[in-house]
Design a protein around this motif. Sequence first.
Motif, PDB file in Angstrom:
ATOM      1  N   MET A 130       0.719  -1.273  -0.024  1.00 28.07           N
ATOM      2  CA  MET A 130       0.191   0.115   0.084  1.00 28.07           C
ATOM      3  C   MET A 130       1.123   1.277   0.059  1.00 28.07           C
ATOM      4  SD  MET A 130      -3.062   0.982   0.033  1.00 28.07           S
ATOM      5  CE  MET A 130      -4.214   2.013   0.369  1.00 28.07           C
ATOM      6  N   GLU A 131       2.077   1.094   0.849  1.00 27.28           N
ATOM      7  CA  GLU A 131       2.904   2.454   0.712  1.00 27.28           C
ATOM      8  C   GLU A 131       3.391   2.832  -0.707  1.00 27.28           C
ATOM      9  OE1 GLU A 131       7.078   3.580   2.876  1.00 27.28           O
ATOM     10  OE2 GLU A 131       5.693   2.167   4.191  1.00 27.28           O
ATOM     11  N   GLN A 132       3.730   1.597  -1.373  1.00 29.72           N
ATOM     12  CA  GLN A 132       4.206   1.731  -2.878  1.00 29.72           C
ATOM     13  C   GLN A 132       3.249   2.440  -3.999  1.00 29.72           C
ATOM     14  OE1 GLN A 132       5.288  -2.076  -3.862  1.00 29.72           O
ATOM     15  NE2 GLN A 132       7.462  -1.758  -3.291  1.00 29.72           N
ATOM     16  N   LEU A 133       1.975   2.171  -3.363  1.00 31.65           N
ATOM     17  CA  LEU A 133       0.976   2.629  -4.232  1.00 31.65           C
ATOM     18  C   LEU A 133       0.799   4.339  -3.958  1.00 31.65           C
ATOM     19  CD1 LEU A 133      -1.291   2.483  -6.392  1.00 31.65           C
ATOM     20  CD2 LEU A 133      -2.856   1.837  -4.332  1.00 31.65           C
ATOM     21  N   THR A 134       0.857   4.562  -2.399  1.00 37.37           N
ATOM     22  CA  THR A 134       0.670   5.859  -1.980  1.00 37.37           C
ATOM     23  C   THR A 134       1.854   6.605  -2.627  1.00 37.37           C
ATOM     24  OG1 THR A 134      -0.328   5.083  -0.085  1.00 37.37           O
ATOM     25  CG2 THR A 134       0.650   7.460   0.073  1.00 37.37           C
ATOM     26  N   LYS A 135       3.108   6.418  -2.711  1.00 32.66           N
ATOM     27  CA  LYS A 135       4.236   6.839  -3.116  1.00 32.66           C
ATOM     28  C   LYS A 135       4.146   7.170  -4.486  1.00 32.66           C
ATOM     29  CE  LYS A 135       7.724   5.599   0.432  1.00 32.66           C
ATOM     30  NZ  LYS A 135       9.003   4.966   0.461  1.00 32.66           N
ATOM     31  N   ILE A 167       1.206   7.415  -6.415  1.00 31.21           N
ATOM     32  CA  ILE A 167       0.179   8.504  -6.592  1.00 31.21           C
ATOM     33  C   ILE A 167       0.892   9.803  -6.227  1.00 31.21           C
ATOM     34  CG2 ILE A 167      -1.858   9.275  -5.670  1.00 31.21           C
ATOM     35  CD1 ILE A 167      -2.749   6.252  -5.299  1.00 31.21           C
ATOM     36  N   GLU A 168       1.667  10.099  -5.365  1.00 28.47           N
ATOM     37  CA  GLU A 168       2.377  11.408  -4.952  1.00 28.47           C
ATOM     38  C   GLU A 168       3.059  11.900  -6.091  1.00 28.47           C
ATOM     39  OE1 GLU A 168       3.943  10.498  -1.058  1.00 28.47           O
ATOM     40  OE2 GLU A 168       2.111  10.666  -0.029  1.00 28.47           O
ATOM     41  N   LYS A 211       1.221  12.703  -9.129  1.00 28.46           N
ATOM     42  CA  LYS A 211       0.264  14.182  -8.843  1.00 28.46           C
ATOM     43  C   LYS A 211       1.154  15.225  -8.791  1.00 28.46           C
ATOM     44  CE  LYS A 211      -2.624  16.632  -5.830  1.00 28.46           C
ATOM     45  NZ  LYS A 211      -2.012  17.986  -6.151  1.00 28.46           N
TER      46      LYS A 211
END
Length: 57
Positions: free
Chosen positions: A1-6, A8-9, A12
Amino acid sequence: MEQLTKRIERLKSRLDDLRTTKDELLPPDLQRSRDIELTYSSNAIEGRSERARLPAV
């Protein structure tokens, strides 16, 4: 999940960079004209009755 958040950031951030570049390419008078048109269109969608007016000379 952390990889996905990074990811996305990061994406963006790239998108934000492209947005500021587009605005900087327009001369100030065209930016103002674009802003007026967007506001007018937004008001029309919302059902407001303001009309586009030419600036006083």
